[in-house]
Design an enzyme around this catalytic site. Structure first.
Site, short mmCIF file in Angstrom:
data_model
loop_
_atom_site.label_atom_id
_atom_site.label_comp_id
_atom_site.label_asym_id
_atom_site.label_seq_id
_atom_site.Cartn_x
_atom_site.Cartn_y
_atom_site.Cartn_z
N TYR A 30 -4.83 -9.79 -8.48
CA TYR A 30 -4.77 -8.34 -8.63
C TYR A 30 -5.67 -7.89 -9.78
O TYR A 30 -6.44 -6.93 -9.66
CB TYR A 30 -3.32 -7.92 -8.86
CG TYR A 30 -3.14 -6.45 -9.19
CD1 TYR A 30 -3.24 -5.48 -8.19
CD2 TYR A 30 -2.87 -6.05 -10.50
CE1 TYR A 30 -3.08 -4.14 -8.50
CE2 TYR A 30 -2.70 -4.71 -10.80
CZ TYR A 30 -2.81 -3.76 -9.81
OH TYR A 30 -2.66 -2.43 -10.11
N GLU A 52 3.82 3.10 -8.54
CA GLU A 52 3.99 3.29 -9.98
C GLU A 52 5.33 3.97 -10.25
O GLU A 52 5.99 3.68 -11.25
CB GLU A 52 2.85 4.12 -10.56
CG GLU A 52 1.51 3.40 -10.62
CD GLU A 52 1.48 2.25 -11.60
OE1 GLU A 52 2.44 2.10 -12.38
OE2 GLU A 52 0.50 1.49 -11.59
N TRP A 60 5.32 -4.50 -13.34
CA TRP A 60 4.43 -4.35 -12.20
C TRP A 60 4.42 -5.60 -11.34
O TRP A 60 4.30 -5.52 -10.11
CB TRP A 60 3.00 -4.02 -12.66
CG TRP A 60 2.04 -4.03 -11.51
CD1 TRP A 60 1.00 -4.87 -11.31
CD2 TRP A 60 2.07 -3.16 -10.36
NE1 TRP A 60 0.37 -4.59 -10.12
CE2 TRP A 60 1.01 -3.53 -9.52
CE3 TRP A 60 2.91 -2.10 -9.97
CZ2 TRP A 60 0.75 -2.89 -8.30
CZ3 TRP A 60 2.66 -1.46 -8.76
CH2 TRP A 60 1.59 -1.85 -7.94
#
Length: 212
Positions: A30, A52, A60
């Protein structure tokens, strides 16, 4: 993997990357291929706004590991489809162990999909709207360090973006959440100085024309 003491870690192949990706393969991918690279696709932008929001109070990496499940549960994050979700869909999502089962965040995603349609009527696209909030030249550090990054949990631009989305009826779009969104979607480049991706992200932004 080794640490330079300033926020960079050395990969097995000798390259240096931002410390936060660690040695988790999915997180590293990522970091290397998505985070900080400019995005103009409405579905990807809408997905990130939603994810988010789901991340609030979580890491995350937790969301990233569930992203495939989120995409399946939320129709690939197509806002035109999600906007039609009703109570049965909310109940289905609350029963889905593959995602974060938070009623407020699920209902906010449906609401935001409905508000998306209104925003597109006004602005032409979500991409054209959010790229208006890209920081101007000279308003960012020339060299990003870990200390500077720790200080930058929000910005004047993310605060303005948050206020404008809230004014339009969007939910779970606070200024800190919006700054994380801007980092991920390439509106800012917060890869540290010396990270092998920083120059790549700069080059991609140089060749990118923000939608209008």
């Amino acid at each position: 993997m080794s640490d330079d003491g300033g926020g960079l870690i050395r990969y097995e192949d000798g390259r240096w990357g931002c410390w936060w990706a660690g040695d988790d393969r999915e997180y590293r991918e990522y970091h290397d291929t998505e985070w900080g690279r400019p995005v103009a696709d409405d579905i990807r932008l809408f997905e990130k706004l939603c994810l988010e929001g789901f991340q609030a109070g979580l890491s995350w990496l937790t969301i990233l590991r569930k992203r495939k499940n989120f995409r399946e549960a939320f129709a690939g994050f197509d806002p035109t489809v999600i906007a039609e979700f009703g109570p049965d869909d909310v109940a289905r999502l609350l029963d889905d162990a593959g995602i974060v089962r938070h009623r407020g965040k699920i209902e906010a995603t449906v609401n935001n999909a409905q508000r998306y349609r209104e925003l597109v009527d006004d602005e032409g696209s979500l991409a054209a709207f959010v790229w208006q909030f890209e920081p101007g030249e000279g308003s960012r550090p020339v060299e990003m360090t870990r200390d500077e990054l720790f200080e930058m949990t929000k910005s004047p631009e993310s605060t303005r973006l948050s206020k404008e989305l809230k004014r339009k009826g969007w939910r779970f779009v606070g200024p800190t959440t919006m700054y994380a969104f801007m980092q991920a979607m390439g509106l800012v480049n917060d890869h540290l100085q010396g990270c092998h991706v920083r120059a790549e992200a700069i080059a991609e932004r140089a060749g990118f024309t923000p939608p209008s």
